[in-house]
Design an enzyme around this catalytic site. Sequence first.
Site, PDB file in Angstrom:
ATOM      1  N   ASN A   1      -1.933   0.208   7.227  1.00  0.00           N
ATOM      2  CA  ASN A   1      -1.404  -1.095   7.676  1.00  0.00           C
ATOM      3  C   ASN A   1      -0.624  -1.819   6.579  1.00  0.00           C
ATOM      4  O   ASN A   1      -0.512  -3.031   6.583  1.00  0.00           O
ATOM      5  CB  ASN A   1      -2.547  -1.947   8.226  1.00  0.00           C
TER       6      ASN A   1
ATOM      7  N   TYR B   1     -12.575  -2.456  -2.934  1.00  0.00           N
ATOM      8  CA  TYR B   1     -13.035  -2.469  -1.541  1.00  0.00           C
ATOM      9  C   TYR B   1     -14.562  -2.340  -1.430  1.00  0.00           C
ATOM     10  O   TYR B   1     -15.067  -1.897  -0.396  1.00  0.00           O
ATOM     11  CB  TYR B   1     -12.337  -1.364  -0.754  1.00  0.00           C
TER      12      TYR B   1
ATOM     13  N   HIS C   1      -2.130  -5.373   1.518  1.00  0.00           N
ATOM     14  CA  HIS C   1      -3.383  -6.095   1.266  1.00  0.00           C
ATOM     15  C   HIS C   1      -3.053  -7.477   0.726  1.00  0.00           C
ATOM     16  O   HIS C   1      -2.120  -7.629  -0.052  1.00  0.00           O
ATOM     17  CB  HIS C   1      -4.245  -5.360   0.223  1.00  0.00           C
TER      18      HIS C   1
ATOM     19  N   GLU D   1      -9.408 -10.520  -8.024  1.00  0.00           N
ATOM     20  CA  GLU D   1      -8.460  -9.417  -7.826  1.00  0.00           C
ATOM     21  C   GLU D   1      -7.277  -9.507  -8.792  1.00  0.00           C
ATOM     22  O   GLU D   1      -6.792  -8.484  -9.289  1.00  0.00           O
ATOM     23  CB  GLU D   1      -7.971  -9.409  -6.368  1.00  0.00           C
TER      24      GLU D   1
ATOM     25  N   LYS E   1       0.818  -1.212   0.000  1.00  0.00           N
ATOM     26  CA  LYS E   1       0.000   0.000   0.000  1.00  0.00           C
ATOM     27  C   LYS E   1       0.866   1.282   0.000  1.00  0.00           C
ATOM     28  O   LYS E   1       2.076   1.216   0.275  1.00  0.00           O
ATOM     29  CB  LYS E   1      -0.938  -0.036   1.220  1.00  0.00           C
TER      30      LYS E   1
HETATM   31  P1  IDP Z   1      -7.731  -6.687   5.785  1.00  0.00           P
HETATM   32  O1  IDP Z   1      -6.914  -5.716   4.962  1.00  0.00           O
HETATM   33  O2  IDP Z   1      -6.966  -7.216   6.972  1.00  0.00           O
HETATM   34  O3  IDP Z   1      -8.369  -7.774   4.962  1.00  0.00           O
HETATM   35  P2  IDP Z   1     -10.381  -5.422   5.930  1.00  0.00           P
HETATM   36  O4  IDP Z   1     -11.326  -5.616   7.064  1.00  0.00           O
HETATM   37  O5  IDP Z   1     -10.705  -6.080   4.630  1.00  0.00           O
HETATM   38  O6  IDP Z   1      -8.932  -5.830   6.452  1.00  0.00           O
HETATM   39  O7  IDP Z   1     -10.264  -3.847   5.707  1.00  0.00           O
HETATM   40  C1  IDP Z   1      -9.664  -3.325   4.543  1.00  0.00           C
HETATM   41  C2  IDP Z   1      -8.753  -2.180   4.929  1.00  0.00           C
HETATM   42  O8  IDP Z   1      -9.537  -1.101   5.447  1.00  0.00           O
HETATM   43  C3  IDP Z   1      -7.765  -2.509   6.058  1.00  0.00           C
HETATM   44  O9  IDP Z   1      -6.620  -3.181   5.606  1.00  0.00           O
HETATM   45  C4  IDP Z   1      -7.487  -1.122   6.611  1.00  0.00           C
HETATM   46  O10 IDP Z   1      -6.549  -0.432   5.784  1.00  0.00           O
HETATM   47  C5  IDP Z   1      -8.839  -0.446   6.496  1.00  0.00           C
HETATM   48  N1  IDP Z   1      -9.640  -0.609   7.716  1.00  0.00           N
HETATM   49  C6  IDP Z   1     -10.315  -1.694   8.134  1.00  0.00           C
HETATM   50  N2  IDP Z   1     -10.957  -1.489   9.302  1.00  0.00           N
HETATM   51  C7  IDP Z   1     -10.721  -0.206   9.640  1.00  0.00           C
HETATM   52  C8  IDP Z   1     -11.105   0.615  10.749  1.00  0.00           C
HETATM   53  O11 IDP Z   1     -11.833   0.203  11.657  1.00  0.00           O
HETATM   54  N3  IDP Z   1     -10.617   1.890  10.757  1.00  0.00           N
HETATM   55  C9  IDP Z   1      -9.829   2.363   9.755  1.00  0.00           C
HETATM   56  N4  IDP Z   1      -9.442   1.629   8.701  1.00  0.00           N
HETATM   57  C10 IDP Z   1      -9.868   0.358   8.625  1.00  0.00           C
HETATM   58 MG    MG Z   2      -9.901  -7.638   3.514  1.00  0.00          MG
END
Ligand code: IDP
Ligand code: MG
Length: 156
Positions: free
Chosen positions: A112, A49, A115, A126, A9
């Site tokens: 974070n 997303y 992905h 994807e 990312k």
């Molecule tokens: P993942 O990347 O671990 O699969 P997902 O739940 O699919 O997690 O969420 C997609 C992305 O959205 C996350 O990687 C993160 O960057 C962002 N995200 C998810 N939950 C939150 C939140 O509660 N606050 C802010 N950003 C979030």
């Molecule tokens: Mg996810």
Amino acid sequence: MQKTLIIIKPDAVQRRLTGGIIKRFEDKGFQILGLKMTCIPESLARQHYSVHKGKDFYEPLIRYMTSGPVVLMVLKGKNAIEVTRKMMGTTFGADAQPGTIRGDYALSNRFNLIHGSDSESTAEKEIKTFFTVTELVEYEAMDLSWIYDTSTGTIV
Ligand code: IDP
Ligand code: MG
């Protein structure tokens, strides 16, 4: 053998973590079938997303994913989806286990770093979304018989 889509990312690219992250996957034994740097257009970020549409973090997530270049990668290996997600760590940086990519380098819930596809059907979708057929290279991995035990005719 399974394939998965990885996105390094924008925060990881800006923090110069790209090489270190790719190295972890190569060291583990995954084979790189596709690799490129690009900026994700907003429409594509929204599509990627779309499962999160309507959630409070959706719009900031789209801004984040379109805020700079990303590195896209297709990896191949045994149980690639589950193993790469384990190596990524859980979603929130501060919660992620040390030793994982997020656990070692992230503190944010949003920024974070990485992905990874979360199921075979999303991986297939994807990969098709981000790579054309000619951008993916199927080649023989010369060390396959040392990454796995192939001597019995199956990959163990
Ligand atoms: P993942 O990347 O671990 O699969 P997902 O739940 O699919 O997690 O969420 C997609 C992305 O959205 C996350 O990687 C993160 O960057 C962002 N995200 C998810 N939950 C939150 C939140 O509660 N606050 C802010 N950003 C979030
Ligand atoms: Mg996810």
